[in-house]
Design a protein around this motif. Structure first.
Motif, mmCIF file in Angstrom:
data_model
loop_
_atom_site.group_PDB
_atom_site.id
_atom_site.type_symbol
_atom_site.label_atom_id
_atom_site.label_comp_id
_atom_site.label_asym_id
_atom_site.label_seq_id
_atom_site.Cartn_x
_atom_site.Cartn_y
_atom_site.Cartn_z
ATOM 1 N N PRO A 1 0.836 -1.208 0.000
ATOM 2 C CA PRO A 1 0.000 0.000 0.000
ATOM 3 C C PRO A 1 0.866 1.252 0.000
ATOM 4 C CG PRO A 1 -0.870 -1.619 1.546
ATOM 5 C CD PRO A 1 0.463 -2.151 1.072
ATOM 6 N N GLY A 2 0.442 2.243 -0.765
ATOM 7 C CA GLY A 2 1.203 3.480 -0.896
ATOM 8 C C GLY A 2 2.080 3.521 -2.118
ATOM 9 N N GLN A 3 2.318 2.352 -2.746
ATOM 10 C CA GLN A 3 3.105 2.337 -3.973
ATOM 11 C C GLN A 3 2.275 2.861 -5.139
ATOM 12 O OE1 GLN A 3 4.815 -1.936 -3.467
ATOM 13 N NE2 GLN A 3 6.310 -0.835 -4.717
ATOM 14 N N LEU A 4 2.966 3.461 -6.082
ATOM 15 C CA LEU A 4 2.310 4.009 -7.260
ATOM 16 C C LEU A 4 2.229 2.929 -8.333
ATOM 17 C CD1 LEU A 4 1.206 6.835 -8.101
ATOM 18 C CD2 LEU A 4 3.381 7.196 -9.269
ATOM 19 N N VAL A 5 1.031 2.738 -8.892
ATOM 20 C CA VAL A 5 0.856 1.744 -9.948
ATOM 21 C C VAL A 5 0.124 2.367 -11.122
ATOM 22 C CG1 VAL A 5 0.828 -0.233 -8.388
ATOM 23 C CG2 VAL A 5 -1.315 0.915 -8.949
ATOM 24 N N LYS B 1 -6.749 2.445 -22.016
ATOM 25 C CA LYS B 1 -7.092 3.374 -20.948
ATOM 26 C C LYS B 1 -6.108 3.193 -19.798
ATOM 27 C CE LYS B 1 -9.917 6.362 -18.957
ATOM 28 N NZ LYS B 1 -10.114 7.732 -19.472
ATOM 29 N N ARG B 2 -5.596 4.302 -19.282
ATOM 30 C CA ARG B 2 -4.554 4.252 -18.266
ATOM 31 C C ARG B 2 -5.056 4.883 -16.966
ATOM 32 N NH1 ARG B 2 0.182 3.648 -21.604
ATOM 33 N NH2 ARG B 2 1.629 4.515 -20.092
ATOM 34 N N TYR B 3 -4.831 4.186 -15.853
ATOM 35 C CA TYR B 3 -5.258 4.655 -14.530
ATOM 36 C C TYR B 3 -4.043 4.680 -13.611
ATOM 37 C CZ TYR B 3 -9.857 3.281 -16.384
ATOM 38 O OH TYR B 3 -10.978 3.128 -17.163
ATOM 39 N N MET B 4 -3.642 5.888 -13.194
ATOM 40 C CA MET B 4 -2.530 6.037 -12.259
ATOM 41 C C MET B 4 -3.102 6.067 -10.848
ATOM 42 S SD MET B 4 0.937 6.820 -12.442
ATOM 43 C CE MET B 4 1.153 7.941 -13.817
ATOM 44 N N LYS B 5 -2.663 5.142 -10.001
ATOM 45 C CA LYS B 5 -3.231 5.038 -8.667
ATOM 46 C C LYS B 5 -2.144 4.820 -7.617
ATOM 47 C CE LYS B 5 -7.584 5.357 -9.782
ATOM 48 N NZ LYS B 5 -8.412 6.481 -9.285
ATOM 49 N N PRO C 1 5.042 2.953 -13.003
ATOM 50 C CA PRO C 1 5.036 4.218 -13.751
ATOM 51 C C PRO C 1 6.445 4.786 -13.919
ATOM 52 C CG PRO C 1 3.430 4.244 -11.959
ATOM 53 C CD PRO C 1 4.305 3.059 -11.738
ATOM 54 N N THR C 2 6.699 5.340 -15.081
ATOM 55 C CA THR C 2 7.942 6.053 -15.332
ATOM 56 C C THR C 2 7.734 7.536 -15.048
ATOM 57 O OG1 THR C 2 7.435 6.515 -17.648
ATOM 58 C CG2 THR C 2 8.524 4.408 -17.148
ATOM 59 N N LEU C 3 8.823 8.294 -15.079
ATOM 60 C CA LEU C 3 8.707 9.740 -14.902
ATOM 61 C C LEU C 3 7.828 10.337 -15.994
ATOM 62 C CD1 LEU C 3 9.436 12.363 -13.502
ATOM 63 C CD2 LEU C 3 11.582 12.392 -14.796
ATOM 64 N N SER C 4 7.927 9.827 -17.209
ATOM 65 C CA SER C 4 7.073 10.301 -18.294
ATOM 66 C C SER C 4 5.601 10.091 -17.969
ATOM 67 C CB SER C 4 7.433 9.589 -19.603
ATOM 68 O OG SER C 4 6.554 9.968 -20.647
ATOM 69 N N ASP C 5 5.262 8.922 -17.419
ATOM 70 C CA ASP C 5 3.877 8.645 -17.028
ATOM 71 C C ASP C 5 3.397 9.637 -15.974
ATOM 72 O OD1 ASP C 5 3.564 6.328 -18.667
ATOM 73 O OD2 ASP C 5 4.691 5.157 -17.187
ATOM 74 N N MET C 6 4.251 9.926 -15.017
ATOM 75 C CA MET C 6 3.865 10.839 -13.944
ATOM 76 C C MET C 6 3.651 12.255 -14.470
ATOM 77 S SD MET C 6 6.009 9.586 -10.585
ATOM 78 C CE MET C 6 7.626 9.446 -11.331
ATOM 79 N N VAL C 7 4.557 12.694 -15.338
ATOM 80 C CA VAL C 7 4.444 14.048 -15.887
ATOM 81 C C VAL C 7 3.147 14.194 -16.688
ATOM 82 C CG1 VAL C 7 5.416 15.610 -17.603
ATOM 83 C CG2 VAL C 7 6.904 14.558 -15.895
ATOM 84 N N LYS C 8 2.855 13.197 -17.520
ATOM 85 C CA LYS C 8 1.646 13.259 -18.331
ATOM 86 C C LYS C 8 0.381 13.082 -17.501
ATOM 87 C CE LYS C 8 3.021 10.140 -21.342
ATOM 88 N NZ LYS C 8 3.045 9.249 -22.525
ATOM 89 N N LEU D 1 2.529 16.611 -6.355
ATOM 90 C CA LEU D 1 3.733 16.060 -5.720
ATOM 91 C C LEU D 1 3.366 14.994 -4.700
ATOM 92 C CD1 LEU D 1 5.706 19.380 -5.168
ATOM 93 C CD2 LEU D 1 6.462 17.498 -6.629
ATOM 94 N N ASP D 2 2.374 15.295 -3.865
ATOM 95 C CA ASP D 2 1.951 14.352 -2.831
ATOM 96 C C ASP D 2 1.415 13.068 -3.452
ATOM 97 O OD1 ASP D 2 2.653 16.195 -0.914
ATOM 98 O OD2 ASP D 2 0.607 16.919 -0.586
ATOM 99 N N ARG D 3 0.702 13.221 -4.549
ATOM 100 C CA ARG D 3 0.110 12.063 -5.219
ATOM 101 C C ARG D 3 1.163 11.049 -5.640
ATOM 102 N NH1 ARG D 3 -2.449 12.283 -11.234
ATOM 103 N NH2 ARG D 3 -3.399 10.210 -11.301
ATOM 104 N N TYR D 4 2.343 11.533 -6.010
ATOM 105 C CA TYR D 4 3.402 10.652 -6.477
ATOM 106 C C TYR D 4 4.421 10.328 -5.388
ATOM 107 C CZ TYR D 4 1.609 11.840 -11.119
ATOM 108 O OH TYR D 4 0.811 12.023 -12.215
ATOM 109 N N GLY D 5 4.149 10.766 -4.173
ATOM 110 C CA GLY D 5 5.090 10.506 -3.098
ATOM 111 C C GLY D 5 6.355 11.316 -3.204
#
Length: 306
Positions: free
Chosen positions: A4-8, A16-20, A62-69, A139-143
């Motif tokens: 829990p708390g890891q970014l997936v 369709k992409r879901y960042m969680k 997720p990569t940095l590219s995924d996070m930025v987008k 920022l908080d969303r991605y830790g």
């Protein structure tokens, strides 16, 4: 297993992409069924999980590219194609101290925080509190963000060094994304280490021209203007051809390096035909500006005499 708390990043067969952030109490509801976060936690990156309807989803790190987008946005954001070149061109890496103004929705702030690491520092300026709040939320969303100091409501016309002075150091690089950056060029040398690189983002070529004039009158060298274009290709080995659409112009990137002028160095530079023409054009423009300023001073003196 994932914790829990890891970014997936969860990707459906339809793309369709879901960042969680993994939370066992918050299942993902999609048009292709409910994806239980408990099932995702039992999986690992690079594997498949299924919704209650049996639809497969990929579990991806997720990569940095995924996070930025994936940042939530209320402003125009920087795209990975521009951010990648900025990070390399500015020499951003672990342990670096970087100044950014303004934050906007925080796409670059996310990239900077990720790249400088635990030993680095990011000072990001934003005048509008609602944008600063959104930046912090992303920022908080991605830790991320423990290494980010937000300067909210401060006009950079008063200088960039208020917070860096508290740390007893100047920045290794500076990025300025404001409407009229030429008005702040004279403040940059006090905020960065000698020889440090700086960068600017501008939407129009007329703004670039005004900025270049300010940079050539200040202690900066190694000027570069660039726009990054990305053309992807179809990934079908039997029918290779470009995609029908491409990511073209999103803005002009302007780079420079803090460097005190040196007449000996300038005199030793070889000038080809193109450089001589450029130098003559520059001298002609400077002479015209000097004449214009002289005429304006003369008119002002005449008015005072009258």
């Amino acid at each position: 297993m994932l914790e829990p708390g890891q970014l997936v990043l969860l990707i459906s067969p339809k793309g369709k992409r879901y960042m969680k952030v993994l939370d066992l109490e918050k299942d993902l509801h999609t048009q292709e069924g409910i994806l239980l976060m408990a099932d995702v936690a039992k999986a690992d990156y690079g594997t498949i999980v299924h919704t209650h309807l049996g639809r497969p989803f990929r579990v991806v790190r997720p990569t940095l590219s995924d996070m930025v987008k994936g940042v939530r946005r209320q402003t125009q954001v920087l795209y990975p194609k521009d951010i990648g070149y900025l990070l390399v061109r500015l020499g951003i890496g672990a342990g670096k101290t970087v100044i950014e103004a303004g934050s906007g929705s925080g796409s670059l702030t996310v990239a900077l925080s990720h790249t400088v690491g635990n030993d680095g520092r990011v000072f990001t300026y934003e005048r509008r509190p609602e944008f600063a709040e959104l930046c912090r939320s992303n920022l908080d969303r991605y830790g991320l963000g423990a290494n980010v100091t937000q300067v909210i409501g401060h006009d950079v016309a008063e200088g960039f060094v208020r917070n860096t002075e508290e740390e007893g150091t100047r920045a290794d690089a500076l990025f300025l994304d404001v409407r009229t950056p030429w008005e702040y060029v004279h403040l940059i040398p006090a905020a960065i280490k000698p020889g440090s690189p700086v960068a600017f983002l501008l939407p129009t070529i007329s703004q670039v021209s005004d900025l270049l004039k300010a940079l050539e009158a200040a202690p900066f060298a190694d000027l570069e203007v660039a726009e990054i274009l990305v053309r992807r290709w179809k990934t079908v080995p039997d029918r290779m051809r470009p995609d029908d659409r491409m990511v073209a112009h999103t803005g002009f990137l302007v780079f420079a390096r803090h460097q005190e002028g040196n007449d000996e160095f300038e005199a030793a530079r070889p000038l080809g035909t193109r450089e001589r023409k450029q130098q003559k054009a520059r001298e002609k423009r400077l002479a015209a500006e000097a004449a214009k300023n002289s005429d304006a001073e003369g008119e002002g003196n005449q008015e005072e005499s009258a």
